[in-house]
Design a protein around this motif. Structure first.
Motif, short mmCIF file in Angstrom:
data_model
loop_
_atom_site.label_atom_id
_atom_site.label_comp_id
_atom_site.label_asym_id
_atom_site.label_seq_id
_atom_site.Cartn_x
_atom_site.Cartn_y
_atom_site.Cartn_z
N VAL A 26 45.10 15.45 46.63
CA VAL A 26 44.38 15.69 45.39
C VAL A 26 43.77 17.09 45.40
O VAL A 26 43.21 17.51 46.40
CB VAL A 26 43.25 14.66 45.18
N SER A 27 43.89 17.80 44.29
CA SER A 27 43.26 19.10 44.16
C SER A 27 42.64 19.19 42.78
O SER A 27 43.27 18.84 41.78
CB SER A 27 44.28 20.23 44.33
N GLY A 39 49.91 14.68 37.37
CA GLY A 39 49.92 13.54 38.29
C GLY A 39 51.33 13.26 38.78
O GLY A 39 52.29 13.36 38.01
N VAL A 40 51.46 12.95 40.07
CA VAL A 40 52.76 12.65 40.67
C VAL A 40 52.64 11.35 41.46
O VAL A 40 51.70 11.19 42.25
CB VAL A 40 53.23 13.77 41.62
N ILE A 41 53.58 10.44 41.27
CA ILE A 41 53.62 9.22 42.08
C ILE A 41 54.94 9.18 42.84
O ILE A 41 56.02 9.12 42.24
CB ILE A 41 53.48 7.95 41.21
N ASP A 69 45.42 21.76 38.46
CA ASP A 69 44.90 20.61 39.17
C ASP A 69 46.02 19.58 39.30
O ASP A 69 46.87 19.45 38.40
CB ASP A 69 43.73 19.98 38.42
N TYR A 70 46.03 18.85 40.39
CA TYR A 70 47.10 17.88 40.60
C TYR A 70 46.61 16.73 41.45
O TYR A 70 45.63 16.83 42.19
CB TYR A 70 48.31 18.55 41.28
N ASP A 71 47.32 15.63 41.34
CA ASP A 71 47.07 14.46 42.19
C ASP A 71 48.43 13.90 42.57
O ASP A 71 49.19 13.45 41.71
CB ASP A 71 46.24 13.42 41.43
N ILE A 72 48.76 13.94 43.85
CA ILE A 72 50.02 13.37 44.35
C ILE A 72 49.68 12.13 45.15
O ILE A 72 48.97 12.20 46.15
CB ILE A 72 50.78 14.39 45.24
N GLN A 73 50.19 11.00 44.69
CA GLN A 73 49.93 9.72 45.36
C GLN A 73 51.24 9.09 45.79
O GLN A 73 52.30 9.39 45.23
CB GLN A 73 49.20 8.76 44.40
N ASN A 74 51.17 8.22 46.78
CA ASN A 74 52.35 7.48 47.24
C ASN A 74 52.07 5.99 47.11
O ASN A 74 51.11 5.49 47.68
CB ASN A 74 52.68 7.84 48.70
N ALA A 75 52.91 5.30 46.35
CA ALA A 75 52.69 3.87 46.08
C ALA A 75 53.10 2.98 47.24
O ALA A 75 52.83 1.77 47.21
CB ALA A 75 53.46 3.45 44.84
N GLN A 76 53.73 3.54 48.27
CA GLN A 76 54.13 2.81 49.48
C GLN A 76 54.86 1.50 49.15
O GLN A 76 54.57 0.44 49.67
CB GLN A 76 52.92 2.54 50.37
#
Length: 362
Positions: A26-27, A39-41, A69-76
């Protein structure tokens, strides 16, 4: 979406245990200013190492360089977490949402929510069938499969194997890319089957691209069809699962096996003679193209694409950017290292140090 607000959301979710398997990058500045927000998943870190070791890194670097600004998350690989992450990003006001779907149903639900909220959407790497993404960025995945099929044909010819029995370890049937890969390599192999030059053997989809399942499936294939003499494995992980089975029977290196992704392990298997080829998809180029598109959309610009991909379920053409893949054999493993995509230190370990020298890898 601002990074500070997202951080609080992520902490809250982790405390509640609802997203305990997710990983984030997250930034942001913590408020709602005028800075674009993306946003990225990502889907998981199990089916392929690339999502965490390559895509996250290159996307984050591009966003940082652009000052967004960005948020990169991983849904696993958790569909519920995937939905929750998307809802958080949409609620907090991302301008663009980029996803790698876990399956088309979940992906469609997320994309429709984003569209209804006025958020621009990008399918990254995997097309969501029946979805509503405005754009799609990937490699030409049918071409990937074609390279695999052509590679296996060359390897079988080099090994002088007559009327080979071909086994197929396909990827997950819920991943449209796996379908496209199969279309590509079947397009090469089917004429061989029809002409009686090759014999079609076991053909199985591997749920969730799971390597353990692939190993079990291939053991069962070898038991049912002990004359298997060529293997189309849809990626390097599935290839390694097959190779491990072949090793137990002393057949590794004697039965050609394909792969894809040009992972360090895949390159080692090629140098060792256990895998005949892989397909190199330079994720840096894919991430750079997707990031440039996302940044432009977040700033209110019109996306520039070079292709269209037909979605048969949505009955529409999706504006796309499709990149060219490259076949890798023992003769050009060096190209992947020289490009800096995989570090020599990750490939040339232990017994592979001498093999790297022989391949001209420094």
């Amino acid at each position: 979406m601002r990074g500070g607000m997202l951080s609080l959301l992520a902490v809250g979710a982790l405390a509640a245990g609802g997203l305990s398997g997710c990983t984030a990058d997250v930034s942001g500045t913590g408020g709602h200013g005028d800075r674009p927000r993306i946003g990225v998943i990502l889907p998981d870190s199990k089916s392929s190492a690339r999502w965490e070791t390559a895509d996250r890194k290159y996307l984050a670097a591009a966003f940082k360089a652009a000052g967004v600004d960005y948020d990169i998350q991983n849904a696993q690989n958790d569909k519920s977490a995937f939905m929750t992450l998307a809802e958080q990003m949409i609620t907090q006001g991302v301008d663009v949402l980029m996803i790698v779907n876990l399956d088309s149903g979940t992906g469609k639900a997320v994309l429709d929510k984003a569209r209804n909220a006025g958020v621009a959407t990008i399918d990254y790497d995997r097309l969501t069938l029946g979805g509503s993404a405005r754009y799609y960025v990937s490699f030409d995945n049918t071409a990937v499969g074609t390279l695999q099929g052509q590679g296996l044909v060359r390897c079988l010819a080099d090994a002088k194997i007559a009327r080979p029995v071909i086994a197929e370890l396909n990827g997950s049937q819920t991943d449209n890319n796996a379908t496209l890969f199969k279309q590509g390599y079947d397009g090469v192999l089917q004429p061989k089957f029809d002409a009686g030059e090759y014999v079609k053997g076991p053909d199985q989809w591997i749920e969730e691209w799971d390597n353990t399942r692939a190993g079990t499936a291939f053991e069962q294939m070898m038991t049912a069809e002990p004359d298997i003499s060529g293997v189309i494995a849809a990626n390097d992980g599935l290839a390694n699962a097959a190779i491990n089975v072949l090793k137990k029977q002393g057949l590794n290196g004697r039965i050609p096996v394909t792969g894809q992704d040009a992972t360090a392990q895949g390159l080692q298997n090629i140098l060792n003679g256990d895998q005949c080829m892989t397909v190199y998809k330079d994720v840096r180029r894919e991430a750079a193209a997707a990031a440039k598109l996302a940044i432009g959309l977040a700033r209110g610009e019109t996306g520039v694409t070079d292709s269209k991909v037909h979605d048969p379920q949505a009955k529409r053409d999706v504006d796309a950017i499709l990149l060219e893949p490259k076949a890798i054999t023992r003769q050009n493993v060096k190209d992947v290292i020289d490009d800096g995509y995989v570090a020599a230190a990750d490939v040339c370990t232990g017994e592979f140090a001498a093999k790297c020298v022989q391949a001209g890898i420094k």
